[in-house]
Design an enzyme around this catalytic site. Sequence first.
Site, PDB file in Angstrom:
ATOM      1  N   CYS A  73      44.947 113.443  12.555  1.00  0.00           N
ATOM      2  CA  CYS A  73      44.717 112.003  12.627  1.00  0.00           C
ATOM      3  C   CYS A  73      44.144 111.511  13.955  1.00  0.00           C
ATOM      4  O   CYS A  73      43.093 110.869  13.997  1.00  0.00           O
ATOM      5  CB  CYS A  73      46.023 111.257  12.355  1.00  0.00           C
ATOM      6  SG  CYS A  73      46.806 111.686  10.787  1.00  0.00           S
ATOM      7  N   HIS A 128      45.422 105.968  15.893  1.00  0.00           N
ATOM      8  CA  HIS A 128      46.707 106.617  15.695  1.00  0.00           C
ATOM      9  C   HIS A 128      47.780 105.781  16.388  1.00  0.00           C
ATOM     10  O   HIS A 128      47.602 105.365  17.526  1.00  0.00           O
ATOM     11  CB  HIS A 128      46.713 108.039  16.251  1.00  0.00           C
ATOM     12  CG  HIS A 128      47.885 108.839  15.779  1.00  0.00           C
ATOM     13  ND1 HIS A 128      49.139 108.710  16.317  1.00  0.00           N
ATOM     14  CD2 HIS A 128      48.008 109.750  14.781  1.00  0.00           C
ATOM     15  CE1 HIS A 128      49.980 109.515  15.696  1.00  0.00           C
ATOM     16  NE2 HIS A 128      49.323 110.149  14.760  1.00  0.00           N
TER      17      HIS A 128
END
Length: 527
Positions: A73, A128
């Site tokens: 991610c 993130h």
Amino acid sequence: MPQQIFGIIFSLLVISCVVKTTAGVKNVLFLAVDDLRPELGTYGATFVKSPNIDKLASESLVFDRAYCQVAVCSPSRASLLTGRRPDTNHVWRIASDEYWRTTTNATTIPQYFKENGYVSAGMGKIFHPGPPGGNDDRKYSWSVPYFHAVDDSANHTSWHNFDTNASNLRDGKIADNAISTLKEIKENRTKGDDRPFFLAVGFHKPHLPFYCSEEFYNMYPPAEQIELPKNPDVPKNFPPIARAITEIVSFSDIKKFYPNMTKCKTDAQASLYGDECRISDDYTRVLRRGYYACVSQTDAQIGKVISEMTSLGLADDTIIILWADHGWQLGEHNHWCKHTNFEDTARVPFMLRVPGVTDKGMRTSALVELIDIFPTITELAGIKVPPMCPAGDKQPLACVEGTSLTPLLQNPNMEFKKAAFSQFPRPSAGMTSIPNEPPFDKKEHSENVMGYSIRVDQYRFTDWYRFNRTTGTPNFTDIWATELYNHTEPTMFFNDENINIAGDPDIQDIVGLLRKMLQAGWRAAMP
């Protein structure tokens, strides 16, 4: 009329149409989905219920071969949102000390739109969360307060079906906030605020755990009717350095049913080949059903947002872009994670809706990358495209290392990039050393070896090189392993990379050519 002149005129007409369509408002709806495989109706997976994404695809340019830069991610999102490759950002994993503003600094997509007169609003998972994304980069990227919804992951199991409406769950609340934001933008326009908007909406599912409303589980047949992965075993001749820590081992049900799976974190051979680290066929079906149900739930939230935007009369002036940060492995190659350079983790769903241009739907099999989003949407929105980043250490605050995809709107069948580039470091999260290799000096960071991977028309090629984290550069003379997978006869989903043929003596000419292309880098592969 000579063909070259005709092509130039046609290109100008298309770009003129885009500018005319987006002139004045030039809105962007920026839809992000976490861990979404290109396993949707529009990509041929008719068993997956994704009617809203499929409808969006029917009005979009759909990219059949789009790839992330890192299959996890934080670095994937950092690369996409800054327009810079991982080795430029120095963001290779999820770590609090790998936030691009403290490593190299860069202007982000929402920040750039804000600086160009847009209302920039964000919610859900775009950057993130936490320190790796600068706490959503709130100080720089957004015009209005950022929105998060409370996490539903309360009982620590890998899957759960809630007896509640999806609007009561986290992604439902994110969708409702997007709808409220659109209504507020519409109301503000009646009061004289005619600024265009950049609205970023990030959905968490189908990321683990597979939690969603029961109504979406009920869209699918009983678990015993769910298909198993067609390639559940690791590839033949698979190098241990390429293995990943299976992401699912931390959940309570997995610990209960498979108590020996903790060995997968430390024992490479157990993780790859041992029965103690293999989830049963029955439970594999249960987990895959959970994943698909979460896909359908996210699809429904996307449909709600787009429907409201249309009802408010904003759709005709809004570019919609939908992307996933990376794929995911649902038992393929005995992996339950991303964190690899396999096709099923690097390849992502990606589509671009441009009113007046893509209304009837378009598709392209050109090789494209998520790094291309920044220059693409700035050009389509009618604002100045950031320049290409120069080679070397000194970079301007706003520059890009991808290329605009607008030529594919003019000719989806044109030759484009020669290769798409991905990478992943080793050791990775959960691994303190590389399997079957001596330990590194404790003073070194976690990115000791980097697996660089290129996808070309017929092959995926990966070399693993000793890596210098300080300079962000590989040592091309220090090769730790090589992978080559044949895609000359591709199947629809996740069934191509079963034999590593890099050591085949009859194919060394191809290995040499692909290694040369990989080492020449992304600049040499540009269209």
